[in-house]
Enzyme design. Structure first.
Site, PDB file in Angstrom:
ATOM      1  N   LYS A 129       0.824  -1.262  -0.032  1.00 39.87           N
ATOM      2  CA  LYS A 129       0.013  -0.005   0.202  1.00 39.87           C
ATOM      3  C   LYS A 129       0.910   1.274  -0.013  1.00 39.87           C
ATOM      4  CE  LYS A 129      -4.307  -2.116   1.243  1.00 39.87           C
ATOM      5  NZ  LYS A 129      -3.837  -3.475   1.608  1.00 39.87           N
TER       6      LYS A 129
HETATM    7  C1  LIG Z   1      -4.686  -4.500   0.746  1.00 40.67           C
HETATM    8  C2  LIG Z   1      -3.830  -5.829   0.717  1.00 40.67           C
HETATM    9  C3  LIG Z   1      -4.267  -6.703  -0.175  1.00 40.67           C
HETATM   10  C4  LIG Z   1      -5.300  -6.730  -1.135  1.00 40.67           C
HETATM   11  O1  LIG Z   1      -5.187  -5.762  -2.043  1.00 40.67           O
HETATM   12  P1  LIG Z   1      -6.101  -5.454  -3.082  1.00 40.67           P
HETATM   13  O2  LIG Z   1      -5.730  -4.131  -3.473  1.00 40.67           O
HETATM   14  O3  LIG Z   1      -7.282  -4.811  -1.778  1.00 40.67           O
HETATM   15  O4  LIG Z   1      -6.711  -6.454  -3.930  1.00 40.67           O
HETATM   16  C5  LIG Z   1      -3.257  -7.918  -0.175  1.00 40.67           C
HETATM   17  N1  LIG Z   1      -2.376  -8.238   0.811  1.00 40.67           N
HETATM   18  C6  LIG Z   1      -1.938  -7.199   1.601  1.00 40.67           C
HETATM   19  C7  LIG Z   1      -0.724  -7.541   2.593  1.00 40.67           C
HETATM   20  C8  LIG Z   1      -2.693  -5.886   1.829  1.00 40.67           C
HETATM   21  O5  LIG Z   1      -2.465  -5.218   2.590  1.00 40.67           O
END
Ligand SMILES: *Cc1c(COP(=O)(O)O)cnc(C)c1O
Length: 479
Positions: free
Chosen positions: A121
Protein backbone atom coordinates in the site's frame (compact mmCIF):
# COMPACT_ATOMS: atom_id res chain seq x y z
CA UNK A 1 -6.72 12.95 -19.81
CA UNK A 2 -10.31 13.34 -18.66
CA UNK A 3 -12.18 11.08 -16.23
CA UNK A 4 -15.70 9.68 -16.42
CA UNK A 5 -17.85 7.60 -14.08
CA UNK A 6 -18.49 3.90 -14.64
CA UNK A 7 -22.21 4.64 -14.23
CA UNK A 8 -22.24 7.23 -17.01
CA UNK A 9 -23.98 10.10 -15.22
CA UNK A 10 -21.15 12.35 -14.07
CA UNK A 11 -19.49 15.08 -16.11
CA UNK A 12 -15.90 14.75 -17.26
CA UNK A 13 -13.31 15.72 -14.67
CA UNK A 14 -9.58 16.37 -14.54
CA UNK A 15 -7.20 14.30 -12.43
CA UNK A 16 -6.70 16.83 -9.61
CA UNK A 17 -10.46 17.25 -9.24
CA UNK A 18 -11.01 13.55 -8.58
CA UNK A 19 -7.83 13.17 -6.52
CA UNK A 20 -9.35 14.43 -3.27
CA UNK A 21 -12.81 12.94 -3.72
CA UNK A 22 -14.15 9.40 -3.47
CA UNK A 23 -17.06 8.08 -5.51
CA UNK A 24 -18.29 9.93 -8.58
CA UNK A 25 -21.50 11.92 -7.89
CA UNK A 26 -23.62 9.20 -9.60
CA UNK A 27 -22.22 6.55 -7.22
CA UNK A 28 -19.82 5.08 -9.78
CA UNK A 29 -16.03 4.92 -9.86
CA UNK A 30 -13.84 7.21 -11.93
CA UNK A 31 -11.98 5.87 -14.94
CA UNK A 32 -10.04 7.64 -17.68
CA UNK A 33 -12.08 8.11 -20.89
CA UNK A 34 -9.63 5.71 -22.53
CA UNK A 35 -6.44 3.89 -21.60
CA UNK A 36 -3.32 5.35 -23.19
CA UNK A 37 -1.66 2.86 -25.58
CA UNK A 38 2.05 2.34 -25.14
CA UNK A 39 3.88 1.75 -28.40
CA UNK A 40 6.77 -0.63 -28.77
CA UNK A 41 9.27 2.24 -29.20
CA UNK A 42 8.14 3.72 -25.88
CA UNK A 43 8.51 0.38 -24.13
CA UNK A 44 12.05 0.16 -25.49
CA UNK A 45 12.86 3.60 -24.10
CA UNK A 46 11.17 2.93 -20.74
CA UNK A 47 13.13 -0.26 -20.13
CA UNK A 48 16.19 1.79 -19.15
CA UNK A 49 14.44 4.20 -16.78
CA UNK A 50 14.70 4.44 -13.01
CA UNK A 51 11.52 3.71 -11.05
CA UNK A 52 10.84 7.43 -10.59
CA UNK A 53 11.46 8.09 -14.28
CA UNK A 54 9.11 5.29 -15.27
CA UNK A 55 6.49 6.52 -12.81
CA UNK A 56 6.66 9.96 -14.40
CA UNK A 57 6.26 8.58 -17.94
CA UNK A 58 3.27 6.44 -17.01
CA UNK A 59 1.54 8.90 -14.68
CA UNK A 60 1.95 11.79 -17.12
CA UNK A 61 -0.25 9.80 -19.54
CA UNK A 62 -3.01 9.94 -16.92
CA UNK A 63 -2.47 13.38 -15.37
CA UNK A 64 -3.18 16.30 -17.66
CA UNK A 65 -3.41 19.08 -15.09
CA UNK A 66 -0.05 19.01 -13.28
CA UNK A 67 2.85 20.60 -15.19
CA UNK A 68 5.38 17.98 -16.30
CA UNK A 69 8.28 19.41 -14.29
CA UNK A 70 6.19 19.41 -11.10
CA UNK A 71 4.96 15.86 -11.66
CA UNK A 72 8.49 14.68 -12.31
CA UNK A 73 9.60 16.31 -9.05
CA UNK A 74 6.78 14.58 -7.14
CA UNK A 75 7.78 11.18 -8.59
CA UNK A 76 11.43 11.77 -7.75
CA UNK A 77 10.63 12.74 -4.16
CA UNK A 78 8.33 9.72 -3.74
CA UNK A 79 10.26 6.82 -5.19
CA UNK A 80 13.65 6.98 -3.46
CA UNK A 81 15.86 4.20 -2.13
CA UNK A 82 15.62 5.86 1.27
CA UNK A 83 11.80 5.63 1.44
CA UNK A 84 11.79 2.05 0.09
CA UNK A 85 14.77 0.97 2.15
CA UNK A 86 13.52 -2.30 3.65
CA UNK A 87 14.79 -4.51 0.82
CA UNK A 88 15.71 -8.13 1.41
CA UNK A 89 19.42 -8.84 1.80
CA UNK A 90 20.86 -9.06 -1.71
CA UNK A 91 18.07 -7.00 -3.32
CA UNK A 92 18.85 -3.48 -4.50
CA UNK A 93 16.68 -0.84 -2.76
CA UNK A 94 17.35 1.58 -5.64
CA UNK A 95 15.12 -0.66 -7.77
CA UNK A 96 12.22 0.36 -5.43
CA UNK A 97 10.40 -2.88 -6.34
CA UNK A 98 13.29 -5.34 -6.76
CA UNK A 99 12.61 -8.66 -8.42
CA UNK A 100 13.76 -11.56 -6.24
CA UNK A 101 14.07 -14.72 -8.29
CA UNK A 102 13.24 -17.98 -6.53
CA UNK A 103 13.83 -19.95 -9.73
CA UNK A 104 15.91 -17.71 -12.01
CA UNK A 105 13.99 -16.84 -15.18
CA UNK A 106 11.00 -18.86 -13.97
CA UNK A 107 9.41 -17.96 -10.65
CA UNK A 108 10.04 -14.64 -8.92
CA UNK A 109 8.79 -12.44 -6.09
CA UNK A 110 8.17 -8.84 -7.04
CA UNK A 111 8.98 -7.07 -3.76
CA UNK A 112 6.40 -4.31 -3.36
CA UNK A 113 6.66 -4.02 0.41
CA UNK A 114 9.95 -2.28 1.06
CA UNK A 115 8.33 1.02 2.02
CA UNK A 116 7.86 2.51 5.49
CA UNK A 117 4.97 0.24 6.57
CA UNK A 118 6.15 -2.99 4.92
CA UNK A 119 3.07 -3.50 2.72
CA UNK A 120 2.49 -2.74 -0.96
CA UNK A 121 0.00 0.00 0.00
CA UNK A 122 3.01 2.31 0.48
CA UNK A 123 3.65 2.17 -3.28
CA UNK A 124 0.55 4.25 -3.98
CA UNK A 125 0.01 5.95 -0.65
CA UNK A 126 3.40 7.65 -0.58
CA UNK A 127 2.61 9.18 -3.97
CA UNK A 128 -0.83 10.20 -2.76
CA UNK A 129 0.72 12.03 0.20
CA UNK A 130 2.91 14.10 -2.09
CA UNK A 131 0.11 14.71 -4.62
CA UNK A 132 -2.24 15.87 -1.84
CA UNK A 133 0.37 18.25 -0.48
CA UNK A 134 0.97 19.69 -3.95
CA UNK A 135 -2.69 20.17 -4.88
CA UNK A 136 -3.75 21.52 -1.47
CA UNK A 137 -0.87 23.99 -1.50
CA UNK A 138 -1.78 25.16 -5.01
CA UNK A 139 -5.42 25.63 -3.99
CA UNK A 140 -4.80 27.02 -0.52
CA UNK A 141 -7.00 24.27 0.95
CA UNK A 142 -6.73 21.78 3.79
CA UNK A 143 -8.25 18.31 4.22
CA UNK A 144 -9.11 16.02 7.11
CA UNK A 145 -8.80 12.42 6.07
CA UNK A 146 -11.14 10.03 7.83
CA UNK A 147 -10.63 6.32 7.43
CA UNK A 148 -11.07 2.92 9.01
CA UNK A 149 -8.41 0.25 8.84
CA UNK A 150 -8.06 -3.38 9.73
CA UNK A 151 -4.29 -3.07 9.45
CA UNK A 152 -2.29 -2.09 6.39
CA UNK A 153 -4.20 0.85 4.90
CA UNK A 154 -4.22 2.96 8.06
CA UNK A 155 -0.50 2.81 8.69
CA UNK A 156 0.31 3.38 5.01
CA UNK A 157 -1.95 6.47 4.98
CA UNK A 158 -0.46 7.81 8.21
CA UNK A 159 3.15 7.36 7.09
CA UNK A 160 2.28 9.05 3.80
CA UNK A 161 0.54 12.04 5.42
CA UNK A 162 2.58 12.52 8.62
CA UNK A 163 3.95 16.01 9.02
CA UNK A 164 2.05 17.37 6.00
CA UNK A 165 0.89 20.87 6.90
CA UNK A 166 -2.48 20.86 5.12
CA UNK A 167 -3.57 17.34 6.04
CA UNK A 168 -4.86 15.75 9.21
CA UNK A 169 -5.59 12.03 9.49
CA UNK A 170 -8.29 10.55 11.73
CA UNK A 171 -7.91 6.78 11.55
CA UNK A 172 -10.28 4.37 13.26
CA UNK A 173 -9.02 0.89 14.04
CA UNK A 174 -10.71 -2.02 15.83
CA UNK A 175 -9.45 -1.99 19.43
CA UNK A 176 -7.25 -5.00 20.15
CA UNK A 177 -7.84 -6.64 16.75
CA UNK A 178 -4.62 -5.79 14.90
CA UNK A 179 -1.25 -7.50 15.29
CA UNK A 180 1.10 -6.02 17.89
CA UNK A 181 3.41 -4.84 15.13
CA UNK A 182 0.57 -3.17 13.20
CA UNK A 183 -0.60 -1.40 16.37
CA UNK A 184 2.91 -0.20 17.08
CA UNK A 185 3.28 1.08 13.52
CA UNK A 186 0.26 3.36 13.87
CA UNK A 187 0.14 4.27 17.52
CA UNK A 188 3.80 5.21 17.95
CA UNK A 189 3.51 8.05 15.42
CA UNK A 190 4.03 11.28 17.36
CA UNK A 191 3.13 13.70 14.55
CA UNK A 192 0.60 16.33 15.60
CA UNK A 193 -1.52 15.80 12.44
CA UNK A 194 -2.13 12.09 13.09
CA UNK A 195 -5.06 11.00 15.28
CA UNK A 196 -5.52 7.32 16.07
CA UNK A 197 -8.88 6.21 17.43
CA UNK A 198 -9.25 2.61 18.60
CA UNK A 199 -12.94 1.74 18.44
CA UNK A 200 -14.17 -0.87 20.92
CA UNK A 201 -15.76 -3.07 18.28
CA UNK A 202 -15.04 -4.90 15.03
CA UNK A 203 -13.57 -3.41 11.86
CA UNK A 204 -17.05 -3.30 10.28
CA UNK A 205 -18.30 -1.04 13.06
CA UNK A 206 -15.39 1.33 12.51
CA UNK A 207 -16.14 1.27 8.79
CA UNK A 208 -19.82 2.03 9.44
CA UNK A 209 -18.86 5.06 11.52
CA UNK A 210 -16.76 6.39 8.64
CA UNK A 211 -19.72 5.89 6.31
CA UNK A 212 -22.09 7.63 8.72
CA UNK A 213 -19.79 10.62 9.24
CA UNK A 214 -19.06 10.94 5.51
CA UNK A 215 -22.76 10.55 4.78
CA UNK A 216 -23.54 13.67 6.81
CA UNK A 217 -23.04 16.13 3.94
CA UNK A 218 -23.03 19.26 6.07
CA UNK A 219 -20.52 17.85 8.60
CA UNK A 220 -18.41 16.59 5.72
CA UNK A 221 -18.34 20.01 4.04
CA UNK A 222 -17.86 21.97 7.28
CA UNK A 223 -14.90 19.85 8.39
CA UNK A 224 -13.50 19.18 4.89
CA UNK A 225 -13.61 15.41 5.34
CA UNK A 226 -11.80 13.39 2.69
CA UNK A 227 -10.80 9.77 2.14
CA UNK A 228 -7.88 7.77 0.78
CA UNK A 229 -9.65 4.44 0.42
CA UNK A 230 -9.03 1.70 -2.07
CA UNK A 231 -11.33 3.15 -4.77
CA UNK A 232 -9.16 6.28 -5.06
CA UNK A 233 -8.16 6.46 -8.73
CA UNK A 234 -4.68 7.87 -7.99
CA UNK A 235 -3.89 4.77 -5.93
CA UNK A 236 -4.80 2.50 -8.84
CA UNK A 237 -2.83 4.66 -11.28
CA UNK A 238 0.31 4.60 -9.09
CA UNK A 239 0.16 0.80 -8.95
CA UNK A 240 0.31 0.46 -12.75
CA UNK A 241 3.98 1.46 -12.62
CA UNK A 242 5.31 -1.63 -10.86
CA UNK A 243 3.74 -3.98 -13.42
CA UNK A 244 5.92 -2.30 -16.05
CA UNK A 245 8.94 -2.30 -13.75
CA UNK A 246 8.43 -6.00 -12.95
CA UNK A 247 8.07 -6.81 -16.65
CA UNK A 248 11.34 -5.06 -17.50
CA UNK A 249 13.15 -6.77 -14.64
CA UNK A 250 11.94 -10.24 -15.66
CA UNK A 251 12.51 -10.06 -19.42
CA UNK A 252 15.40 -9.27 -21.72
CA UNK A 253 13.38 -7.69 -24.51
CA UNK A 254 9.91 -6.35 -25.28
CA UNK A 255 8.94 -9.29 -27.49
CA UNK A 256 8.71 -11.45 -24.35
CA UNK A 257 5.72 -12.01 -22.11
CA UNK A 258 5.29 -12.28 -18.38
CA UNK A 259 2.59 -13.54 -15.98
CA UNK A 260 1.66 -11.98 -12.64
CA UNK A 261 -0.05 -13.60 -9.68
CA UNK A 262 -1.73 -11.09 -7.37
CA UNK A 263 -3.04 -11.72 -3.83
CA UNK A 264 -6.35 -9.87 -4.02
CA UNK A 265 -8.99 -8.40 -1.75
CA UNK A 266 -10.58 -5.19 -3.00
CA UNK A 267 -9.28 -5.74 -6.56
CA UNK A 268 -7.17 -2.57 -6.41
CA UNK A 269 -3.78 -4.10 -7.03
CA UNK A 270 -4.80 -6.42 -9.85
CA UNK A 271 -6.98 -3.70 -11.40
CA UNK A 272 -3.74 -1.82 -12.04
CA UNK A 273 -2.33 -4.96 -13.70
CA UNK A 274 -5.41 -5.18 -15.90
CA UNK A 275 -4.91 -1.55 -16.97
CA UNK A 276 -1.19 -2.15 -17.67
CA UNK A 277 -2.31 -5.00 -19.92
CA UNK A 278 -4.86 -2.79 -21.74
CA UNK A 279 -2.11 -0.21 -22.23
CA UNK A 280 -0.16 -2.80 -24.18
CA UNK A 281 2.21 -4.35 -21.65
CA UNK A 282 2.80 -7.95 -22.86
CA UNK A 283 1.10 -9.79 -19.98
CA UNK A 284 0.34 -13.42 -20.79
CA UNK A 285 -1.77 -14.02 -17.69
CA UNK A 286 -3.12 -12.20 -14.66
CA UNK A 287 -3.64 -14.79 -11.95
CA UNK A 288 -5.93 -13.63 -9.17
CA UNK A 289 -5.48 -15.26 -5.76
CA UNK A 290 -7.99 -15.03 -2.92
CA UNK A 291 -8.03 -16.50 0.56
CA UNK A 292 -11.07 -18.27 2.05
CA UNK A 293 -13.06 -15.13 1.18
CA UNK A 294 -13.35 -16.27 -2.41
CA UNK A 295 -15.89 -13.82 -3.89
CA UNK A 296 -13.58 -12.97 -6.78
CA UNK A 297 -12.38 -16.51 -7.46
CA UNK A 298 -16.04 -17.52 -7.70
CA UNK A 299 -16.66 -14.85 -10.32
CA UNK A 300 -13.71 -15.79 -12.52
CA UNK A 301 -14.64 -19.48 -12.34
CA UNK A 302 -18.40 -19.21 -12.73
CA UNK A 303 -19.42 -15.73 -13.91
CA UNK A 304 -21.44 -15.16 -10.73
CA UNK A 305 -20.54 -12.13 -8.61
CA UNK A 306 -22.12 -12.55 -5.20
CA UNK A 307 -20.88 -10.19 -2.48
CA UNK A 308 -21.05 -11.88 0.91
CA UNK A 309 -22.99 -10.89 3.99
CA UNK A 310 -20.92 -9.67 6.94
CA UNK A 311 -21.69 -12.92 8.76
CA UNK A 312 -20.30 -14.95 5.83
CA UNK A 313 -17.01 -13.06 5.81
CA UNK A 314 -14.32 -15.23 7.36
CA UNK A 315 -11.57 -14.00 9.67
CA UNK A 316 -8.40 -15.54 8.24
CA UNK A 317 -4.65 -15.58 8.71
CA UNK A 318 -4.30 -13.35 5.62
CA UNK A 319 -6.54 -10.66 7.13
CA UNK A 320 -5.88 -7.90 4.59
CA UNK A 321 -7.80 -9.97 2.06
CA UNK A 322 -10.83 -10.58 4.31
CA UNK A 323 -13.41 -8.78 2.20
CA UNK A 324 -17.11 -9.35 1.55
CA UNK A 325 -17.15 -7.44 -1.72
CA UNK A 326 -14.39 -6.04 -3.90
CA UNK A 327 -14.72 -2.27 -4.08
CA UNK A 328 -12.68 -1.80 -7.28
CA UNK A 329 -14.31 -4.65 -9.19
CA UNK A 330 -16.75 -2.26 -10.86
CA UNK A 331 -13.84 -0.80 -12.84
CA UNK A 332 -13.03 -4.18 -14.36
CA UNK A 333 -16.64 -5.08 -15.11
CA UNK A 334 -17.03 -1.73 -16.88
CA UNK A 335 -14.28 -2.80 -19.28
CA UNK A 336 -15.65 -6.33 -19.55
CA UNK A 337 -19.05 -4.99 -20.70
CA UNK A 338 -17.26 -2.83 -23.26
CA UNK A 339 -17.77 0.48 -21.46
CA UNK A 340 -21.58 0.15 -21.54
CA UNK A 341 -22.44 2.36 -18.53
CA UNK A 342 -26.15 1.48 -18.68
CA UNK A 343 -25.38 -2.23 -18.53
CA UNK A 344 -22.91 -1.61 -15.68
CA UNK A 345 -25.39 0.49 -13.72
CA UNK A 346 -27.97 -2.28 -14.08
CA UNK A 347 -25.57 -4.87 -12.70
CA UNK A 348 -24.68 -2.68 -9.72
CA UNK A 349 -28.32 -1.96 -9.01
CA UNK A 350 -28.57 -5.70 -8.31
CA UNK A 351 -25.51 -5.59 -6.05
CA UNK A 352 -26.79 -2.56 -4.14
CA UNK A 353 -30.10 -4.34 -3.63
CA UNK A 354 -28.14 -7.10 -1.88
CA UNK A 355 -28.37 -9.56 -4.77
CA UNK A 356 -25.84 -11.14 -7.13
CA UNK A 357 -25.34 -10.95 -10.89
CA UNK A 358 -24.52 -13.77 -13.25
CA UNK A 359 -22.63 -13.17 -16.48
CA UNK A 360 -22.17 -16.87 -17.33
CA UNK A 361 -23.44 -17.67 -20.80
CA UNK A 362 -23.16 -14.02 -21.89
CA UNK A 363 -20.79 -12.67 -24.54
CA UNK A 364 -19.15 -10.67 -21.75
CA UNK A 365 -18.05 -13.72 -19.83
CA UNK A 366 -16.86 -15.30 -23.07
CA UNK A 367 -14.42 -12.37 -23.42
CA UNK A 368 -12.57 -13.20 -20.19
CA UNK A 369 -9.70 -15.13 -21.87
CA UNK A 370 -9.02 -12.02 -23.95
CA UNK A 371 -8.34 -10.20 -20.67
CA UNK A 372 -5.92 -12.90 -19.51
CA UNK A 373 -7.57 -13.54 -16.15
CA UNK A 374 -7.56 -16.82 -14.27
CA UNK A 375 -8.03 -17.32 -10.53
CA UNK A 376 -7.76 -19.60 -7.56
CA UNK A 377 -8.17 -19.57 -3.79
CA UNK A 378 -5.97 -20.61 -0.90
CA UNK A 379 -6.96 -21.58 2.64
CA UNK A 380 -5.10 -21.58 5.97
CA UNK A 381 -3.37 -24.93 5.49
CA UNK A 382 -2.28 -24.00 1.93
CA UNK A 383 -0.90 -20.73 3.23
CA UNK A 384 1.19 -22.41 5.93
CA UNK A 385 2.38 -25.05 3.46
CA UNK A 386 3.46 -22.37 0.99
CA UNK A 387 5.36 -20.45 3.67
CA UNK A 388 7.15 -23.66 4.70
CA UNK A 389 7.83 -24.74 1.14
CA UNK A 390 9.34 -21.43 0.01
CA UNK A 391 11.41 -21.30 3.19
CA UNK A 392 12.66 -24.87 2.80
CA UNK A 393 13.45 -24.64 -0.89
CA UNK A 394 14.70 -21.08 -1.18
CA UNK A 395 15.48 -19.88 2.35
CA UNK A 396 13.05 -17.00 1.86
CA UNK A 397 10.25 -16.12 4.31
CA UNK A 398 7.05 -14.87 2.69
CA UNK A 399 4.08 -13.30 4.42
CA UNK A 400 0.68 -15.07 4.56
CA UNK A 401 -0.88 -12.92 1.77
CA UNK A 402 2.03 -13.53 -0.56
CA UNK A 403 1.73 -17.20 0.40
CA UNK A 404 -1.85 -17.22 -0.94
CA UNK A 405 -0.41 -15.87 -4.18
CA UNK A 406 2.27 -18.53 -4.21
CA UNK A 407 -0.26 -21.34 -3.74
CA UNK A 408 -2.45 -20.15 -6.59
CA UNK A 409 0.55 -19.33 -8.82
CA UNK A 410 1.79 -22.91 -8.52
CA UNK A 411 -1.64 -24.23 -9.56
CA UNK A 412 -1.54 -22.23 -12.78
CA UNK A 413 2.18 -22.40 -13.60
CA UNK A 414 1.86 -25.48 -15.80
CA UNK A 415 -0.74 -23.84 -18.03
CA UNK A 416 1.50 -20.88 -18.94
CA UNK A 417 3.13 -20.72 -22.36
CA UNK A 418 6.66 -22.16 -22.18
CA UNK A 419 9.35 -19.73 -21.08
CA UNK A 420 7.02 -17.11 -19.60
CA UNK A 421 8.29 -15.96 -16.19
CA UNK A 422 5.74 -15.94 -13.38
CA UNK A 423 6.00 -13.13 -10.84
CA UNK A 424 4.15 -13.36 -7.54
CA UNK A 425 3.48 -9.92 -6.12
CA UNK A 426 4.76 -9.70 -2.55
CA UNK A 427 2.09 -7.61 -0.85
CA UNK A 428 3.58 -7.47 2.66
CA UNK A 429 6.67 -8.45 4.59
CA UNK A 430 6.43 -11.32 7.08
CA UNK A 431 7.39 -9.05 10.03
CA UNK A 432 3.82 -7.71 10.00
CA UNK A 433 2.26 -11.13 10.56
CA UNK A 434 4.44 -12.84 13.15
CA UNK A 435 1.75 -15.22 14.46
CA UNK A 436 1.24 -16.90 11.07
CA UNK A 437 4.98 -17.18 10.51
CA UNK A 438 5.46 -18.75 13.96
CA UNK A 439 2.70 -21.22 13.21
CA UNK A 440 4.25 -22.17 9.86
CA UNK A 441 7.96 -22.13 10.70
CA UNK A 442 8.16 -22.37 14.48
CA UNK A 443 10.16 -19.16 14.77
CA UNK A 444 9.57 -15.42 14.54
CA UNK A 445 10.03 -13.55 11.27
CA UNK A 446 12.97 -11.23 10.98
CA UNK A 447 12.17 -7.59 11.68
CA UNK A 448 14.02 -4.94 9.65
CA UNK A 449 16.75 -3.64 11.98
CA UNK A 450 15.55 -0.04 12.07
CA UNK A 451 12.06 -1.21 13.15
CA UNK A 452 13.25 -3.66 15.81
CA UNK A 453 12.46 -1.33 18.71
CA UNK A 454 9.08 -0.17 17.35
CA UNK A 455 6.98 -2.22 19.76
CA UNK A 456 8.82 -0.75 22.77
CA UNK A 457 8.16 2.92 21.88
CA UNK A 458 5.41 4.89 23.64
CA UNK A 459 1.98 4.64 21.97
CA UNK A 460 -0.67 7.30 21.59
CA UNK A 461 -4.25 6.25 20.84
CA UNK A 462 -7.72 7.36 21.87
CA UNK A 463 -9.96 4.43 22.82
CA UNK A 464 -13.60 5.26 22.03
CA UNK A 465 -16.97 3.49 21.86
CA UNK A 466 -18.41 2.97 18.36
CA UNK A 467 -20.56 6.09 18.74
CA UNK A 468 -20.94 8.29 15.66
CA UNK A 469 -21.77 11.47 17.59
CA UNK A 470 -18.83 11.09 19.96
CA UNK A 471 -16.45 10.60 17.06
CA UNK A 472 -17.89 13.59 15.21
CA UNK A 473 -17.34 15.67 18.35
CA UNK A 474 -13.75 14.42 18.60
CA UNK A 475 -13.06 15.46 15.01
CA UNK A 476 -14.90 18.76 15.32
CA UNK A 477 -12.79 19.72 18.34
CA UNK A 478 -9.60 19.21 16.34
CA UNK A 479 -10.41 20.69 12.92
C1 LIG B 1 -4.51 -4.56 0.82
C2 LIG B 1 -3.77 -5.84 0.78
C3 LIG B 1 -4.09 -6.87 -0.14
C4 LIG B 1 -5.26 -6.77 -1.08
O1 LIG B 1 -5.05 -5.80 -2.09
P1 LIG B 1 -6.29 -5.28 -2.97
O2 LIG B 1 -5.76 -4.12 -3.72
O3 LIG B 1 -7.35 -4.88 -1.98
O4 LIG B 1 -6.73 -6.41 -3.83
C5 LIG B 1 -3.31 -8.01 -0.14
N1 LIG B 1 -2.29 -8.16 0.71
C6 LIG B 1 -1.95 -7.21 1.61
C7 LIG B 1 -0.82 -7.46 2.55
C8 LIG B 1 -2.67 -6.02 1.69
O5 LIG B 1 -2.34 -5.07 2.58
Amino acid sequence: MKYISTRGHAGQSEFCDILLGGLAPDGGLYLPVSYPRVERAELDAWRKLSYAGLAFEILSRFIGDIPAADLRGICERTYTADVYRHARAGDDPAQITPLHWLEPGGLGLLALSNGPTLAFKDMAMQLLGNLFEYVLEARGETINILGATSGDTGSAAEYAMRGKARVRVFMLSPHGKMSAFQRAQMYTLADANIFNIAVTGMFDEAQDIVKAVSGDASFKARHRIGAVNSINWARVAAQIVYYFKGYFAATAGNDEQVAFCVPSGNFGNICAGHIACRMGLPIARLILATNENDVLDEFFRTGVYRPRQAAETRVTSSPSMDISKASNFERFIYDLVGGDAEKLAGLWAEIEAGRAFDLSGTPYFARLPEFGFVSGCSAHADRLAAIRDVYARHGVTIDPHTADGMTVARCHAASLPAGVPLLVLETAQPAKFAAAIREALGHDPEIPTDLGALETLPQRVEVMAPDVEAIKAYIAART
